[in-house]
Design a protein around this motif. Sequence first.
Motif, PDB file in Angstrom:
ATOM      1  N   ALA A  37      80.472  14.426 -10.913  1.00  0.00           N
ATOM      2  CA  ALA A  37      80.403  13.088 -10.321  1.00  0.00           C
ATOM      3  C   ALA A  37      81.099  13.055  -8.965  1.00  0.00           C
ATOM      4  CB  ALA A  37      81.015  12.053 -11.269  1.00  0.00           C
ATOM      5  N   CYS A  38      82.212  13.742  -8.857  1.00  0.00           N
ATOM      6  CA  CYS A  38      82.934  13.801  -7.590  1.00  0.00           C
ATOM      7  C   CYS A  38      82.103  14.529  -6.533  1.00  0.00           C
ATOM      8  CB  CYS A  38      84.280  14.505  -7.783  1.00  0.00           C
ATOM      9  SG  CYS A  38      85.220  14.716  -6.259  1.00  0.00           S
ATOM     10  N   ALA A  39      81.496  15.632  -6.904  1.00  0.00           N
ATOM     11  CA  ALA A  39      80.673  16.393  -5.957  1.00  0.00           C
ATOM     12  C   ALA A  39      79.480  15.562  -5.490  1.00  0.00           C
ATOM     13  CB  ALA A  39      80.199  17.698  -6.589  1.00  0.00           C
ATOM     14  N   LEU A  40      78.854  14.860  -6.393  1.00  0.00           N
ATOM     15  CA  LEU A  40      77.715  14.006  -6.045  1.00  0.00           C
ATOM     16  C   LEU A  40      78.166  12.877  -5.118  1.00  0.00           C
ATOM     17  CD1 LEU A  40      74.743  13.251  -6.327  1.00  0.00           C
ATOM     18  CD2 LEU A  40      75.372  11.964  -8.397  1.00  0.00           C
ATOM     19  N   TYR A  41      79.263  12.239  -5.452  1.00  0.00           N
ATOM     20  CA  TYR A  41      79.817  11.169  -4.619  1.00  0.00           C
ATOM     21  C   TYR A  41      80.148  11.701  -3.216  1.00  0.00           C
ATOM     22  CZ  TYR A  41      83.186   7.787  -2.846  1.00  0.00           C
ATOM     23  OH  TYR A  41      83.869   6.883  -2.055  1.00  0.00           O
ATOM     24  N   SER A  42      80.776  12.859  -3.140  1.00  0.00           N
ATOM     25  CA  SER A  42      81.131  13.451  -1.853  1.00  0.00           C
ATOM     26  C   SER A  42      79.891  13.763  -1.030  1.00  0.00           C
ATOM     27  CB  SER A  42      81.957  14.720  -2.054  1.00  0.00           C
ATOM     28  OG  SER A  42      83.194  14.413  -2.653  1.00  0.00           O
ATOM     29  N   ARG A  43      78.868  14.288  -1.683  1.00  0.00           N
ATOM     30  CA  ARG A  43      77.620  14.593  -0.972  1.00  0.00           C
ATOM     31  C   ARG A  43      76.977  13.332  -0.423  1.00  0.00           C
ATOM     32  NH1 ARG A  43      72.038  17.176  -3.490  1.00  0.00           N
ATOM     33  NH2 ARG A  43      70.777  16.795  -1.646  1.00  0.00           N
ATOM     34  N   GLN A  44      76.849  12.315  -1.266  1.00  0.00           N
ATOM     35  CA  GLN A  44      76.208  11.074  -0.834  1.00  0.00           C
ATOM     36  C   GLN A  44      76.982  10.420   0.311  1.00  0.00           C
ATOM     37  OE1 GLN A  44      76.114   9.120  -4.636  1.00  0.00           O
ATOM     38  NE2 GLN A  44      74.050   9.880  -5.115  1.00  0.00           N
ATOM     39  N   THR A  45      78.287  10.419   0.218  1.00  0.00           N
ATOM     40  CA  THR A  45      79.114   9.828   1.264  1.00  0.00           C
ATOM     41  C   THR A  45      79.009  10.626   2.557  1.00  0.00           C
ATOM     42  OG1 THR A  45      80.636   8.963  -0.396  1.00  0.00           O
ATOM     43  CG2 THR A  45      81.467   9.117   1.861  1.00  0.00           C
ATOM     44  N   ALA A  46      79.063  11.946   2.448  1.00  0.00           N
ATOM     45  CA  ALA A  46      78.967  12.801   3.628  1.00  0.00           C
ATOM     46  C   ALA A  46      77.607  12.663   4.303  1.00  0.00           C
ATOM     47  CB  ALA A  46      79.237  14.261   3.256  1.00  0.00           C
ATOM     48  N   GLU A  47      76.556  12.539   3.512  1.00  0.00           N
ATOM     49  CA  GLU A  47      75.223  12.376   4.091  1.00  0.00           C
ATOM     50  C   GLU A  47      75.067  11.021   4.784  1.00  0.00           C
ATOM     51  OE1 GLU A  47      72.639  13.392   0.810  1.00  0.00           O
ATOM     52  OE2 GLU A  47      72.613  15.509   1.414  1.00  0.00           O
ATOM     53  N   ARG A  48      75.675   9.973   4.229  1.00  0.00           N
ATOM     54  CA  ARG A  48      75.651   8.665   4.906  1.00  0.00           C
ATOM     55  C   ARG A  48      76.403   8.742   6.237  1.00  0.00           C
ATOM     56  NH1 ARG A  48      76.493   6.585  -0.247  1.00  0.00           N
ATOM     57  NH2 ARG A  48      78.722   6.415   0.131  1.00  0.00           N
ATOM     58  N   GLU A  49      77.554   9.407   6.223  1.00  0.00           N
ATOM     59  CA  GLU A  49      78.338   9.557   7.447  1.00  0.00           C
ATOM     60  C   GLU A  49      77.591  10.404   8.473  1.00  0.00           C
ATOM     61  OE1 GLU A  49      82.110  11.061   6.099  1.00  0.00           O
ATOM     62  OE2 GLU A  49      82.666   9.134   5.220  1.00  0.00           O
ATOM     63  N   LEU A  50      76.881  11.417   8.012  1.00  0.00           N
ATOM     64  CA  LEU A  50      76.085  12.255   8.914  1.00  0.00           C
ATOM     65  C   LEU A  50      74.969  11.435   9.559  1.00  0.00           C
ATOM     66  CD1 LEU A  50      75.242  14.935  10.178  1.00  0.00           C
ATOM     67  CD2 LEU A  50      74.020  15.456   8.047  1.00  0.00           C
ATOM     68  N   ASP A  51      74.262  10.643   8.762  1.00  0.00           N
ATOM     69  CA  ASP A  51      73.204   9.790   9.312  1.00  0.00           C
ATOM     70  C   ASP A  51      73.775   8.834  10.356  1.00  0.00           C
ATOM     71  OD1 ASP A  51      71.256  10.975   7.735  1.00  0.00           O
ATOM     72  OD2 ASP A  51      71.291   9.396   6.207  1.00  0.00           O
ATOM     73  N   ALA A  52      74.938   8.270  10.069  1.00  0.00           N
ATOM     74  CA  ALA A  52      75.564   7.346  11.021  1.00  0.00           C
ATOM     75  C   ALA A  52      75.956   8.074  12.306  1.00  0.00           C
ATOM     76  CB  ALA A  52      76.791   6.686  10.390  1.00  0.00           C
TER      77      ALA A  52
END
Length: 133
Positions: A37-52
């Motif tokens: 769950a932590c890895a998934l959360y980190s990925r989703q957050t990092a991808e949102r930050e990358l898009d931004a």
Amino acid sequence: MRSMVGLVLVLLAFGAHAEEDENTPCDNVEPDQQTYACALYSRQTAERELDAAFNDQLERIKEQYRGQTTQITELSQRLRDAEAIWKQLRDADCKVETYGQPPGNSAFETAQNTCLAQRSDDRSEYLQSLGLQ
């Protein structure tokens, strides 16, 4: 190995989300399910930050070259091309990092998500560091 992955995930989550005071799946990671769950959360957050970061860079190009349509178009396309090539490299690197794990199990998914999160964080920092002037 499992404790090392857990430590990397906690450090990654802490670094990427140090400004946030909310609880995350990366708080007090212990069992495998929490690590996933932590890895998934980190990925989703990092991808949102990358898009931004990517979209912010496109906006900086428009601001910097205001009224210069050719320059805006050319530099924006170069950035899009570079991003596409970077995604291919990211995916290839993560295939190398997850080679020992059979796809479809939680260990593979955790390793994959961790790799993608780390690469996305690195790319976000790079995009933010571009000083187009």
